[in-house]
Design an enzyme around this catalytic site. Structure first.
Site, PDB file in Angstrom:
ATOM      1  N   ASP A 180     -11.626  -3.744   3.678  1.00 62.31           N
ATOM      2  CA  ASP A 180     -12.450  -2.558   3.443  1.00 62.31           C
ATOM      3  C   ASP A 180     -13.924  -2.836   3.721  1.00 62.31           C
ATOM      4  O   ASP A 180     -14.648  -1.967   4.220  1.00 62.31           O
ATOM      5  CB  ASP A 180     -12.292  -2.077   1.996  1.00 62.31           C
ATOM      6  CG  ASP A 180     -10.943  -1.453   1.729  1.00 62.31           C
ATOM      7  OD1 ASP A 180     -10.273  -1.034   2.689  1.00 62.31           O
ATOM      8  OD2 ASP A 180     -10.555  -1.381   0.550  1.00 62.31           O
ATOM      9  N   ASP A 238      -8.843  -3.286  -4.429  1.00 59.80           N
ATOM     10  CA  ASP A 238      -7.500  -2.998  -3.921  1.00 59.80           C
ATOM     11  C   ASP A 238      -6.515  -3.986  -4.519  1.00 59.80           C
ATOM     12  O   ASP A 238      -6.773  -5.192  -4.551  1.00 59.80           O
ATOM     13  CB  ASP A 238      -7.460  -3.098  -2.398  1.00 59.80           C
ATOM     14  CG  ASP A 238      -6.429  -2.155  -1.789  1.00 59.80           C
ATOM     15  OD1 ASP A 238      -5.302  -2.108  -2.328  1.00 59.80           O
ATOM     16  OD2 ASP A 238      -6.743  -1.480  -0.801  1.00 59.80           O
ATOM     17  N   CYS A 276       0.806  -1.222   0.000  1.00 56.72           N
ATOM     18  CA  CYS A 276       0.000   0.000   0.000  1.00 56.72           C
ATOM     19  C   CYS A 276       0.838   1.271   0.000  1.00 56.72           C
ATOM     20  O   CYS A 276       0.302   2.365  -0.141  1.00 56.72           O
ATOM     21  CB  CYS A 276      -0.946  -0.009   1.199  1.00 56.72           C
ATOM     22  SG  CYS A 276      -2.287  -1.210   1.035  1.00 56.72           S
ATOM     23  N   HIS A 299      -9.664 -10.813 -14.035  1.00 56.73           N
ATOM     24  CA  HIS A 299      -9.099 -10.327 -15.293  1.00 56.73           C
ATOM     25  C   HIS A 299      -7.581 -10.302 -15.172  1.00 56.73           C
ATOM     26  O   HIS A 299      -7.042  -9.947 -14.118  1.00 56.73           O
ATOM     27  CB  HIS A 299      -9.623  -8.922 -15.595  1.00 56.73           C
ATOM     28  CG  HIS A 299      -9.207  -8.407 -16.938  1.00 56.73           C
ATOM     29  ND1 HIS A 299      -9.634  -8.974 -18.120  1.00 56.73           N
ATOM     30  CD2 HIS A 299      -8.382  -7.390 -17.290  1.00 56.73           C
ATOM     31  CE1 HIS A 299      -9.106  -8.320 -19.144  1.00 56.73           C
ATOM     32  NE2 HIS A 299      -8.340  -7.348 -18.670  1.00 56.73           N
TER      33      HIS A 299
END
Length: 350
Positions: free
Chosen positions: A91, A68, A18, A140
């Site tokens: 989250d 994220d 992060c 994806h």
């Protein structure tokens, strides 16, 4: 659990975890140019800098949606997958919801990372999602110069249980559920200077799910919450104060670190770029007083898959600690209180 040939994944990334986020100053320049929806079913959007978006689907229920992903934060692919998934799912828990489904987001340099390593990353992510009852239903993939992995997660929350970062109240107790320092540790891992025991401890912290958030919300025990990630404790707390129109008084000595080795690494210059950015931005948000420089760095450290920061009415304090204990949270450390608005969002206790 590792798989495939030995590849130092962190050597393929320009920054870790992060800490790769755009900083809050950059986001404040970008987001005002973003056209906000006028749909009344949107209960939470980007305005308050909260952890996820929330969309009402009927009178009682709402969807919680987040995404994220980041570059490798550790070298073991299975652990990297676990950390990235735990971080993304957090989250939803920070909003009081429970995760339902997730989609993989995958990008890799195909000429440098073999399929067996990518498979190990995906297995790690799927393992953590399964622990929460979250079904990974697709995703994806793209070719990318640097490895990236994460999840787009959809959860559910009852409107009456929804937690945001905008409802903290003066005199609330502030509780942190994981110690700080993962940004420092993972930078040390990337540089090859991290003690093995400290690396193991950090990985255990980053793979601990913040599922207590949902239990606390369903019991109505928390006024406001956020999870502590790339903007560091000070950045996420400042966002909570801004959204709630309050300030915070923090006891810096009470804030837990992963271990004493963290401060030696800081003194040796092992500080992520994201942490340095976070520290610079505190010039207008934090009154540091006499806080030591190494402790300032810790409080601004860019966390990956950090703990929950909870704003709790004093009457609920004992029950919150009981809930955290039942969830086997890493800690339930009181680090300060909310106050009425002051000149700065955050002040340090002398």
């Amino acid at each position: 659990m590792s798989a495939g040939p030995k590849i130092k994944l962190t050597s393929l990334a320009s920054c870790a975890g992060c800490a790769s986020k755009l900083n809050q100053a950059a986001l404040r320049k970008i987001l005002p140019n973003f056209s906000r929806t006028k749909d009344k079913r949107v209960l939470v959007d980007s305005e308050t800098g909260d952890d996820a978006g929330v969309f009402q689907i009927d009178r009682e229920n709402a969807l919680v949606q987040t995404v994220d992903f980041f570059m490798p934060i550790v070298d073991d692919p299975y652990a990297y997958g676990q950390i990235a998934a735990t971080n993304a799912i957090s989250d939803v828990f920070a909003m009081g919801g429970r995760p339902l489904t997730a989609l993989n987001i995958v990008g890799f340099p195909a000429d440098r990372v073999p399929p067996s390593v990518v498979s190990a990353i995906l297995r790690g992510g799927a393992k953590k999602a399964a622990e929460t009852g979250c079904a990974v239903i697709g995703g994806h993939t793209i070719r990318n110069p640097e490895p990236i992995y994460g999840l787009a997660v959809t959860g559910m929350v009852k409107r009456s249980h929804l937690i945001t970062n905008a409802r903290a109240r003066p005199n609330d107790i502030l509780i942190l559920t994981k110690p700080l320092g993962t940004g420092i540790v993972t930078t040390a891992i990337k540089r090859g200077v991290c003690p093995a025991s400290l690396a193991r401890k950090a990985i255990a912290l980053m793979t601990k799910l913040n599922s207590a958030g949902a239990a606390l919300a369903e019991a109505g025990l928390v006024n406001a919450a956020t999870d502590v990630t790339g903007f560091g404790l000070m950045g996420h707390l400042a966002s909570m104060c801004r959204a709630s129109t309050v300030s915070a008084l923090i006891d810096p000595a009470a804030v837990p670190a992963i271990g004493d080795e963290i401060f030696r690494l800081i003194e040796g210059g092992c500080i992520p770029g994201g942490t340095k950015d976070n520290l610079k931005l505190t010039g207008v948000t934090v009154d540091w007083g006499l806080t030591k420089p190494t402790l300032r760095v810790l409080l601004c450290d860019a966390q990956t898959s950090g703990g929950l920061l909870l704003s709790v009415a004093e009457k609920n304090f004992a029950r919150v600690l009981e809930t955290l204990k039942a969830d086997r949270s890493i800690c339930g450390q009181v680090i300060g209180r909310m106050t009425r608005p002051r000149d700065r969002f955050i002040c340090m206790k002398a």
